[in-house]
Scaffold this motif. Structure first.
Motif, PDB file in Angstrom:
ATOM      1  N   VAL A  35       0.754  -1.292   0.016  1.00 17.44           N
ATOM      2  CA  VAL A  35      -0.095  -0.018  -0.104  1.00 17.44           C
ATOM      3  C   VAL A  35       0.962   1.447   0.066  1.00 17.44           C
ATOM      4  N   GLY A  36       0.221   2.397  -0.394  1.00 18.51           N
ATOM      5  CA  GLY A  36       0.882   3.625  -0.315  1.00 18.51           C
ATOM      6  C   GLY A  36       0.140   4.677  -0.794  1.00 18.51           C
ATOM      7  N   GLY A  37       0.504   5.922  -0.600  1.00 20.69           N
ATOM      8  CA  GLY A  37      -0.237   7.139  -1.005  1.00 20.69           C
ATOM      9  C   GLY A  37      -0.277   7.482  -2.671  1.00 20.69           C
TER      10      GLY A  37
ATOM     11  N   ALA B   8      -3.960   0.488 -11.020  1.00 19.49           N
ATOM     12  CA  ALA B   8      -3.037  -0.654 -10.894  1.00 19.49           C
ATOM     13  C   ALA B   8      -3.563  -1.336  -9.629  1.00 19.49           C
ATOM     14  N   TYR B   9      -3.551  -0.678  -8.427  1.00 23.98           N
ATOM     15  CA  TYR B   9      -3.704  -1.113  -7.192  1.00 23.98           C
ATOM     16  C   TYR B   9      -5.210  -1.549  -7.166  1.00 23.98           C
ATOM     17  N   ALA B  10      -6.108  -0.422  -7.772  1.00 18.18           N
ATOM     18  CA  ALA B  10      -7.505  -0.735  -7.741  1.00 18.18           C
ATOM     19  C   ALA B  10      -7.927  -2.039  -8.582  1.00 18.18           C
TER      20      ALA B  10
ATOM     21  N   HIS C  68       5.838   8.615   0.353  1.00 19.52           N
ATOM     22  CA  HIS C  68       5.061   7.278   0.038  1.00 19.52           C
ATOM     23  C   HIS C  68       3.841   6.985   0.772  1.00 19.52           C
ATOM     24  N   SER C  69       3.903   7.910   2.031  1.00 27.03           N
ATOM     25  CA  SER C  69       2.598   7.473   2.661  1.00 27.03           C
ATOM     26  C   SER C  69       1.414   8.235   2.423  1.00 27.03           C
ATOM     27  N   HIS C  70       0.488   7.767   3.010  1.00 29.57           N
ATOM     28  CA  HIS C  70      -1.186   8.516   2.719  1.00 29.57           C
ATOM     29  C   HIS C  70      -1.138   9.952   3.365  1.00 29.57           C
ATOM     30  N   VAL C  71      -2.014  10.844   2.970  1.00 27.58           N
ATOM     31  CA  VAL C  71      -1.896  12.168   3.357  1.00 27.58           C
ATOM     32  C   VAL C  71      -1.939  12.311   5.009  1.00 27.58           C
ATOM     33  N   LEU C  72      -2.627  11.582   5.572  1.00 25.00           N
ATOM     34  CA  LEU C  72      -2.685  11.794   7.015  1.00 25.00           C
ATOM     35  C   LEU C  72      -1.567  11.700   7.776  1.00 25.00           C
TER      36      LEU C  72
ATOM     37  N   ALA D 149       1.411  11.851   6.462  1.00 22.73           N
ATOM     38  CA  ALA D 149       2.444  12.620   5.929  1.00 22.73           C
ATOM     39  C   ALA D 149       2.188  14.004   6.575  1.00 22.73           C
ATOM     40  N   LEU D 150       1.005  14.350   6.846  1.00 22.81           N
ATOM     41  CA  LEU D 150       0.678  15.833   7.274  1.00 22.81           C
ATOM     42  C   LEU D 150       1.006  15.731   8.888  1.00 22.81           C
ATOM     43  N   ILE D 151       1.128  14.491   9.617  1.00 26.47           N
ATOM     44  CA  ILE D 151       1.272  14.654  11.001  1.00 26.47           C
ATOM     45  C   ILE D 151       2.908  14.799  11.143  1.00 26.47           C
TER      46      ILE D 151
ATOM     47  N   VAL E 202       4.447  22.985   3.064  1.00 24.66           N
ATOM     48  CA  VAL E 202       4.131  22.741   1.643  1.00 24.66           C
ATOM     49  C   VAL E 202       3.081  21.449   1.850  1.00 24.66           C
ATOM     50  N   CYS E 203       2.073  21.837   1.447  1.00 29.60           N
ATOM     51  CA  CYS E 203       1.014  20.212   1.177  1.00 29.60           C
ATOM     52  C   CYS E 203       0.859  20.312  -0.104  1.00 29.60           C
ATOM     53  N   TRP E 204       0.535  18.908  -0.830  1.00 32.49           N
ATOM     54  CA  TRP E 204       0.528  18.679  -2.029  1.00 32.49           C
ATOM     55  C   TRP E 204      -0.923  18.857  -2.624  1.00 32.49           C
ATOM     56  N   GLY E 205      -1.043  18.986  -3.837  1.00 31.72           N
ATOM     57  CA  GLY E 205      -2.310  19.376  -4.817  1.00 31.72           C
ATOM     58  C   GLY E 205      -2.887  20.929  -4.479  1.00 31.72           C
ATOM     59  N   THR E 206      -4.231  21.015  -4.525  1.00 28.88           N
ATOM     60  CA  THR E 206      -4.782  22.133  -4.215  1.00 28.88           C
ATOM     61  C   THR E 206      -5.565  22.286  -3.175  1.00 28.88           C
TER      62      THR E 206
ATOM     63  N   THR F  69     -12.562  18.194   3.327  1.00 28.24           N
ATOM     64  CA  THR F  69     -11.327  18.748   2.236  1.00 28.24           C
ATOM     65  C   THR F  69     -10.181  18.290   2.734  1.00 28.24           C
ATOM     66  N   ILE F  70      -9.002  18.305   1.944  1.00 32.32           N
ATOM     67  CA  ILE F  70      -7.605  17.859   2.492  1.00 32.32           C
ATOM     68  C   ILE F  70      -7.356  19.316   2.936  1.00 32.32           C
ATOM     69  N   LYS F  71      -7.711  20.622   2.667  1.00 35.33           N
ATOM     70  CA  LYS F  71      -7.403  21.696   3.281  1.00 35.33           C
ATOM     71  C   LYS F  71      -7.937  21.728   4.927  1.00 35.33           C
TER      72      LYS F  71
HETATM   73  O1  GFB Z   1      -3.637   9.787   1.049  1.00 39.82           O
HETATM   74  P1  GFB Z   1      -3.374  10.017  -0.362  1.00 39.82           P
HETATM   75  O2  GFB Z   1      -2.076   9.937  -0.922  1.00 39.82           O
HETATM   76  O3  GFB Z   1      -4.442   9.149  -1.067  1.00 39.82           O
HETATM   77  O4  GFB Z   1      -3.805  11.652  -0.706  1.00 39.82           O
HETATM   78  P2  GFB Z   1      -5.594   9.232  -2.264  1.00 39.82           P
HETATM   79  C1  GFB Z   1      -4.982  12.189  -0.431  1.00 39.82           C
HETATM   80  C2  GFB Z   1      -5.089  13.612  -1.035  1.00 39.82           C
HETATM   81  O5  GFB Z   1      -4.127  14.455  -0.058  1.00 39.82           O
HETATM   82  C3  GFB Z   1      -4.567  14.019  -2.476  1.00 39.82           C
HETATM   83  C4  GFB Z   1      -3.514  15.411  -0.902  1.00 39.82           C
HETATM   84  O6  GFB Z   1      -5.446  15.065  -2.989  1.00 39.82           O
HETATM   85  C5  GFB Z   1      -3.175  14.574  -2.204  1.00 39.82           C
HETATM   86  O7  GFB Z   1      -2.783  15.458  -3.074  1.00 39.82           O
HETATM   87  N1  GFB Z   1      -2.140  15.493   0.061  1.00 39.82           N
HETATM   88  C6  GFB Z   1      -1.716  16.845   0.337  1.00 39.82           C
HETATM   89  C7  GFB Z   1      -1.160  14.541   0.115  1.00 39.82           C
HETATM   90  N2  GFB Z   1      -0.585  16.644   1.300  1.00 39.82           N
HETATM   91  C8  GFB Z   1      -0.347  15.211   0.781  1.00 39.82           C
HETATM   92  C9  GFB Z   1       0.999  14.539   1.430  1.00 39.82           C
HETATM   93  O8  GFB Z   1       1.846  15.129   1.852  1.00 39.82           O
HETATM   94  N3  GFB Z   1       0.983  13.278   0.981  1.00 39.82           N
HETATM   95  C10 GFB Z   1      -0.073  12.549   0.606  1.00 39.82           C
HETATM   96  N4  GFB Z   1       0.083  11.309   0.270  1.00 39.82           N
HETATM   97  N5  GFB Z   1      -1.124  13.134  -0.067  1.00 39.82           N
HETATM   98  C11 GFB Z   1      -4.731   6.626  -2.561  1.00 39.82           C
HETATM   99  C12 GFB Z   1      -4.519   5.552  -3.448  1.00 39.82           C
HETATM  100  O9  GFB Z   1      -5.201   7.898  -2.951  1.00 39.82           O
HETATM  101  O10 GFB Z   1      -5.472   6.261  -1.376  1.00 39.82           O
HETATM  102  C13 GFB Z   1      -4.517   4.247  -2.778  1.00 39.82           C
HETATM  103  O11 GFB Z   1      -3.597   6.064  -4.172  1.00 39.82           O
HETATM  104  C14 GFB Z   1      -5.550   3.933  -1.744  1.00 39.82           C
HETATM  105  O12 GFB Z   1      -4.744   3.367  -3.899  1.00 39.82           O
HETATM  106  C15 GFB Z   1      -5.477   4.994  -0.874  1.00 39.82           C
HETATM  107  O13 GFB Z   1      -6.662   3.736  -2.152  1.00 39.82           O
HETATM  108  C16 GFB Z   1      -6.465   4.732   0.241  1.00 39.82           C
HETATM  109  O14 GFB Z   1      -7.014   8.998  -1.353  1.00 39.82           O
HETATM  110  O15 GFB Z   1      -5.728  10.051  -3.266  1.00 39.82           O
END
Ligand code: GFB
Length: 317
Positions: free
Chosen positions: A67-69, A136-138, A178-182, A184-186, A201-205, A248-250
């Protein structure tokens, strides 16, 4: 499930698998079998077959996965497809060959189409194209859930699948890229607070919306479903596991900053991908089955931050 039934939890070192082991132990299950990936590489068919033939587990929770972000998924699609697809097929097939009574397969809400109706019901699976960043993961997760459905249909097995929303909690992966957003933000807000940085700096909009579920709540739901429902009860169809709430991510970034005590500014790097605009699960089936989430996001983030500071995942950073 008998309290002394032999239960194999695949992926017990990960965030989800470790939460399932804790949940089973707290409910009094005494015969839990685990293997590290060094002891048993689930991508090796012969090793998996040998393990099942020797151990003969009665129940299986399949929480092992690569798994990964969003960035990890986007950059390594071949690895995400191969590792997940092959380990799922090996474990589910070996379970079938060795007469496992019941298996629970964990997928992901990214199996649903990118522009699915919101909230997304189980029935929208395979109705239109997937989000490109995690296709690919899906596809691997769709294959796993379909293989369970086909075995049930063709051979009368009792293999259920659940599709969790974005998860977070104890033992998360805090890799900066490589982590997921939560997580990563922590990490990022914590490090900014420590170093006295005035900008993060955070990713995306920041505009995409996501739903989050605390991993221990997810584990509670998984064991609850295994204890109370068969694949037939579930219509031989998957079950969405989420809170039914999105943010929202914001807003999420502000909540994490507040929890950690970071008071500087937050900048958005729109060069990084947003991913799917919304991904809210329709949890009405789950609620009809008698389960609802317990941990609110603000409380869960506090517990995850505490684990980041003091827990075992700290050693791996
Ligand atoms: O958690 P995340 O990587 O997963 O990103 P997805 C969620 C949103 O957070 C995206 C934003 O819109 C990112 O652009 N974001 C902001 C960040 N700052 C960051 C950051 O520092 N790190 C990350 N990672 N994101 C994944 C899938 O999608 O979700 C997997 O790629 C899986 O397949 C997983 O399903 C649960 O929700 O976009």
């Amino acid at each position: 499930m008998d309290k002394n039934a032999k239960i194999y939890v695949a992926g017990h070192r990960g965030m989800v698998g470790s939460a399932i082991v804790r949940q089973l132990q707290s409910r009094g299950y005494t015969n839990i079998v685990v293997r590290t990936s060094k002891e048993l590489d689930l991508r090796r068919q012969d090793a998996v077959e040998r393990f099942f033939a020797e151990e003969k587990p009665e129940y299986v929770f399949l929480a092992a996965a690569k798994v990964g972000g969003i960035i990890a998924n986007n950059r390594h699609p071949a690895d995400f497809m191969y590792d997940n697809m092959i380990l799922e097929m090996n474990v589910i097939h070996a379970a079938y060959e060795n007469g496992v009574k019941k298996l629970l397969f964990l997928g992901s809400s990214c199996i649903y189409p990118r522009l699915a109706p919101q909230p997304m019901p189980e029935s929208c699976l395979l109705t239109s194209s997937l989000e490109q960043t995690n296709e690919a993961y899906a596809l691997a997760k769709i294959s796993g859930l379909k293989y369970c459905e086909y075995l049930n249909r063709q051979y009368g097995t009792d293999y259920i699948s659940v599709m969790p929303t974005n998860l977070y909690g104890i033992n998360d992966n805090y890799h900066p890229e490589h982590s997921h957003v939560l997580p990563a933000l922590i990490r990022r807000f914590h490090e900014a607070k420590e170093s006295g940085a005035t900008e993060v700096v955070c990713w995306g909009t920041g505009s995409p919306k996501r739903e989050f579920l605390y991993a221990d709540d997810l584990a509670d739901a998984c064991v609850y479903l295994m204890e109370n429902y068969s694949a037939e009860d579930l219509g031989n169809e998957t079950v969405n596991l989420g809170s039914g709430k999105e943010i929202t991510i914001k807003e999420l970034s502000e909540l994490v900053a507040k929890t950690i005590g970071y008071t500087g500014t937050i900048r958005w790097d729109a060069e990084k991908p947003d991913g799917t605009p919304r991904k809210l699960l329709d949890v009405s089936k789950l609620e009809r089955l008698g389960w609802r989430y317990k941990t609110e996001l603000s409380e869960g983030i506090r517990m995850a931050y505490d684990d980041f500071l003091h827990g075992e995942s700290r050693a791996e950073r």
